[in-house]
Enzyme design. Sequence first.
Site, PDB file in Angstrom:
ATOM      1  N   LEU B  45      21.548  44.399  -2.153  1.00  0.00           N
ATOM      2  CA  LEU B  45      20.118  44.243  -1.878  1.00  0.00           C
ATOM      3  C   LEU B  45      19.733  44.753  -0.491  1.00  0.00           C
ATOM      4  O   LEU B  45      20.466  44.590   0.473  1.00  0.00           O
ATOM      5  CB  LEU B  45      19.727  42.769  -2.022  1.00  0.00           C
ATOM      6  CG  LEU B  45      20.021  42.168  -3.393  1.00  0.00           C
ATOM      7  CD1 LEU B  45      19.586  40.707  -3.434  1.00  0.00           C
ATOM      8  CD2 LEU B  45      19.352  42.950  -4.511  1.00  0.00           C
ATOM      9  N   HIS B  49      14.315  45.485  -2.256  1.00  0.00           N
ATOM     10  CA  HIS B  49      14.461  44.385  -3.206  1.00  0.00           C
ATOM     11  C   HIS B  49      13.757  43.124  -2.709  1.00  0.00           C
ATOM     12  O   HIS B  49      13.126  42.404  -3.483  1.00  0.00           O
ATOM     13  CB  HIS B  49      15.938  44.051  -3.414  1.00  0.00           C
ATOM     14  CG  HIS B  49      16.746  45.157  -4.018  1.00  0.00           C
ATOM     15  ND1 HIS B  49      17.640  45.907  -3.302  1.00  0.00           N
ATOM     16  CD2 HIS B  49      16.800  45.646  -5.278  1.00  0.00           C
ATOM     17  CE1 HIS B  49      18.216  46.797  -4.086  1.00  0.00           C
ATOM     18  NE2 HIS B  49      17.713  46.676  -5.303  1.00  0.00           N
ATOM     19  N   GLN B 165      11.616  54.735 -14.510  1.00  0.00           N
ATOM     20  CA  GLN B 165      12.139  53.484 -15.074  1.00  0.00           C
ATOM     21  C   GLN B 165      11.010  52.479 -15.282  1.00  0.00           C
ATOM     22  O   GLN B 165      10.951  51.809 -16.321  1.00  0.00           O
ATOM     23  CB  GLN B 165      13.194  52.918 -14.129  1.00  0.00           C
ATOM     24  CG  GLN B 165      13.677  51.526 -14.515  1.00  0.00           C
ATOM     25  CD  GLN B 165      14.766  51.029 -13.592  1.00  0.00           C
ATOM     26  OE1 GLN B 165      15.922  51.397 -13.738  1.00  0.00           O
ATOM     27  NE2 GLN B 165      14.407  50.213 -12.617  1.00  0.00           N
ATOM     28  N   MET B 196      14.140  53.217   0.504  1.00  0.00           N
ATOM     29  CA  MET B 196      15.321  52.342   0.525  1.00  0.00           C
ATOM     30  C   MET B 196      16.023  52.397  -0.821  1.00  0.00           C
ATOM     31  O   MET B 196      15.387  52.385  -1.871  1.00  0.00           O
ATOM     32  CB  MET B 196      14.901  50.909   0.858  1.00  0.00           C
ATOM     33  CG  MET B 196      14.460  50.791   2.298  1.00  0.00           C
ATOM     34  SD  MET B 196      14.411  49.079   2.833  1.00  0.00           S
ATOM     35  CE  MET B 196      13.679  49.316   4.461  1.00  0.00           C
TER      36      MET B 196
END
Lengths: 294, 294
Positions: B45, B49, B165, B196
């Site tokens: 993470l 996230h 996605q 990120m």
Amino acid sequence: MTPIAADPSSRPLPILRTVEDLRAQVAVWRRDGLTVALVPTMGALHDGHLGLVRRGCELADRVIASVFVNPTQFAPHEDFDRYPRDEGGDAAKLASAGCHALYAPTVRAMYPQGFATAISVGGPAEGLCGAFRPQMFGGVALVVTKLFLQALPDVAVFGEKDYQQLMVIRRFTRDLDIPVRVEGLPTVREADGLAMSSRNAYLDAAERAGAPELYRALTLAADALARGAEADGVLTGIRGRIAEAGFGTIDYVELRDAETLEPVTSVSRPARLLAAAWMGKARLIDNVPVIPAA
Amino acid sequence: MTPIAADPSSRPLPILRTVEDLRAQVAVWRRDGLTVALVPTMGALHDGHLGLVRRGCELADRVIASVFVNPTQFAPHEDFDRYPRDEGGDAAKLASAGCHALYAPTVRAMYPQGFATAISVGGPAEGLCGAFRPQMFGGVALVVTKLFLQALPDVAVFGEKDYQQLMVIRRFTRDLDIPVRVEGLPTVREADGLAMSSRNAYLDAAERAGAPELYRALTLAADALARGAEADGVLTGIRGRIAEAGFGTIDYVELRDAETLEPVTSVSRPARLLAAAWMGKARLIDNVPVIPAA
């Protein structure tokens, strides 16, 4: 929701056309603490379907039957267009069996423009009907997943007449973690043993007279297998008997494990004897349990 | 449930290992009338996230993050085995971001012996990453469907960094009638603009220095496209700039409709500019909105 007077002796059966109406009805029941059973069908209802509804009434406080002739489980050459449809008759039968609502969505509502998702199942979907109707179980998995997730019932009831389908539904329901319990009901039969099926309507009088031989042959064979008879000979015997009774092409006659549906050659644990064969224009299927002798 | 002390300053974060524990936790919250957000991740993470978790806290009363490196979305030659894993570090970060529970099932629990179901998605899954990683979106659809149906949250939050996605997840969630709202969050970036990503850990210092050029090139190109520049020339320009910055193989640089992801050649309605390219051992992806000038 369009309530129609289904039968003079019974209350009107609400007919739900959209997923919003379906969910609103289920939400009302949930608010009252009631449990819900779903009985998915393709309509053209007979006493076998009504047995599923009655079983649903035993398993839950409220029963919804769905009627949807699902195009994704028919191949182009199959009988989607001529599959029997009779919504008024279906609604009357459902009301008389104690059903609480009929869910009858349109094809466009189920598969709107831009629809792009498919489900495939291996394992129990392999072979048997899966070999002869390769599009079927994917289509069944897709529509049953949608119906389950639209209604989110506590339990859904399916007939053992479509035994492979029942095992496929159990498989993907578990694999996808769909929170619905799947219950099977033993096949409902005519007095002479013929498994009730909407496709029996395709049989003429002579074909109808020969059709029960499928069940008789399977039952005798299951007894022989349970007593230790050698599978190859027994399966050949079934083929001979049903060909003599007027069946044409025999798609398969097979002995499988009762749970995984893997092929087996002897009966050391519960097995299932399954067959599909053509009588005139009707492709009939049937199956019986084979319980090893104690 | 194994509570672990994640961070001296925060309460221990419950770690749920099984679907039964997950459902029990959600049921407790439901009983108290609380809403639930799910943030599915593959762990390793970073602040991107944690932004999803913080957004989940805004959208619902309780937030569950899942950490599961999903084998079905990696091809055999891809980085499943070396994908970074750090559960202790992940749990500490989640707790500090306000997460209420971590769901971290085993591969065997998600895909037990006999598992036999697959999901495929067309439409938005076609082309782009779908062309280079043909197994990926089927694997994503399968694991996200399972996570959704295991937790049945009100809402789930995904990053726009994986824009294709996100569109695929919206598609199959709608197609399968999964009763979960799907929310996207704009990409969280390093100070120099690099999106990120857990895979940034694969970059050495020189590669890390060149990597932000991907975002800079996309941003400049999006401005030009919004002002009516001709797409072919703009896309070729991006390729030149990022190759100069040290990117090797460029998997794609494409302009697509922002919603359907159909290829477009001009910007008359909201579009998306998407790219995937290799920097050393890392396959980096990024995308930016292209809003037609008023």
